[in-house]
Design a protein around this motif. Sequence first.
Motif, mmCIF file in Angstrom:
data_model
loop_
_atom_site.group_PDB
_atom_site.id
_atom_site.type_symbol
_atom_site.label_atom_id
_atom_site.label_comp_id
_atom_site.label_asym_id
_atom_site.label_seq_id
_atom_site.Cartn_x
_atom_site.Cartn_y
_atom_site.Cartn_z
ATOM 1 N N ALA A 129 -2.279 -9.039 -2.383
ATOM 2 C CA ALA A 129 -3.385 -8.130 -2.701
ATOM 3 C C ALA A 129 -3.790 -8.263 -4.163
ATOM 4 C CB ALA A 129 -2.964 -6.695 -2.397
ATOM 5 N N TRP A 184 -4.180 -3.645 4.119
ATOM 6 C CA TRP A 184 -4.887 -2.393 3.849
ATOM 7 C C TRP A 184 -4.061 -1.189 4.301
ATOM 8 C CZ3 TRP A 184 -8.974 -1.819 0.835
ATOM 9 C CH2 TRP A 184 -9.622 -0.593 0.815
ATOM 10 N N LEU A 236 -5.949 -9.435 3.465
ATOM 11 C CA LEU A 236 -6.343 -8.153 2.879
ATOM 12 C C LEU A 236 -6.449 -7.072 3.955
ATOM 13 C CD1 LEU A 236 -9.038 -9.173 0.236
ATOM 14 C CD2 LEU A 236 -6.836 -8.071 -0.212
ATOM 15 N N TYR A 237 -6.969 -7.453 5.127
ATOM 16 C CA TYR A 237 -7.067 -6.469 6.208
ATOM 17 C C TYR A 237 -5.679 -6.034 6.663
ATOM 18 C CZ TYR A 237 -8.006 -4.343 10.713
ATOM 19 O OH TYR A 237 -8.050 -3.457 11.758
#
Length: 426
Positions: A192, A160, A156-157
């Motif tokens: 995601a 982003w 997820l990071y």
Amino acid sequence: MPDYRTLWRWHFYAGLFCIPFVVLLALTGAIYLFKPQLEAAADRDVQGLVLAGSPASAGAQVAAALAAVPGARLQYYELPRAADAGVRVHLVGSDGGRSIVYVHPGSATVLKIVDPDTRLAEFVKTVHGELFLGKPGSWLVELAGSWAIVMVLTGLYLWWPRGGSGFAGVFYPRFSRGARVGWRDLHAVFGAWVSLLALFLLFTALPWTEVWGGALKRLRAIGASAPVVQDWSANRADEHAEHRREAASLAGGGARAAVSLDQVVSRVMPLGLAPPVLVQPPHRGVANWSVKAESQNRPLRATLQVDARSGEVLEFVPFRDRPLVDRVIGIGVAAHEGQLFGLANQLLGLFAATGLVSLCVSGVVMWWRRRPDGVLGAPPVPGVPAVLGPGLVTLILALGLLLPLLGLSLVLVALTDRVLVASAPR
């Protein structure tokens, strides 16, 4: 802001370890979601039976089942799910081995005998929970699940949005940019969309694990005035041990019941409990009849105690009256198994499982296409020490404490990455 390349390395190594396990767990979990349908298909030969005259009594049905399995004792009588379906009588042997005897509801003849552990749903449950390796398998599954959480969070990071790049490559893949970008976007975008479901499945699986689930039970036992009885077990070995203890208890007998099984059944049937409803006779240490509504949709579960002398219901404990921890975990487990809100829950779980498999496949394809020949192709070690902000440090510490196996492995991986990998030839 943490170093992007550092988290990329952690994401890569988490995936390298997790992918085989995640694929196996996703596939077996997808099958287990449809346990009700699988069992209905397996029992279609004992459905829609022809009935003539009045149905046989529950006592006669149990007697026929016991006669078909010499040496066994009654574990549970299951209330009939339909008037024209075979009645299930659950027996247990002196060694703890279980069998389900299907009895014709009218003639009380035995239709078939099934070992519940040989059913497809039970088989995939064993693979899903412990890889057929017992406790070591349970530890591996728990460790893989813990690292899968790291994989999802670091993914997820990495996904982003940065630099105002727009929706392309963030919310939908850019297939027109070539295979390399297309595979990257497919992996990132689909990851995601699936990430929240994946995290939910990973965290709701923790109560079943050997280390985390066992620790929870021990913590709950501190200061408890009675033994903690959970609605789930940490592993299959615990389930089999419970079966053996129950077999020994049944063999020891109990207070002679003045109330018959038929009387208990007539008292419980009007309550409309969610199936399967299991009626257990008095046995050593338990002077009354016990009744359990064991629906996979756990908020529908309930337990009863029926007085063995008068037939009165002494205790009725619906799901809403259970401790808060049990209710929260029970709802999570029901959703994890796809049984909380019917077919939609099953399809949502199937979407999450197929999404996880797709992420694993796309991740392997990306790695295979990018890696130079003859090397692992891991992201390079950053030239300067990684910058870990207080938020990331807090998250790492929290995950390490919440997930003990992850915490231990994080230390080992960090040492390996720092000492061995960083100093090894390219």
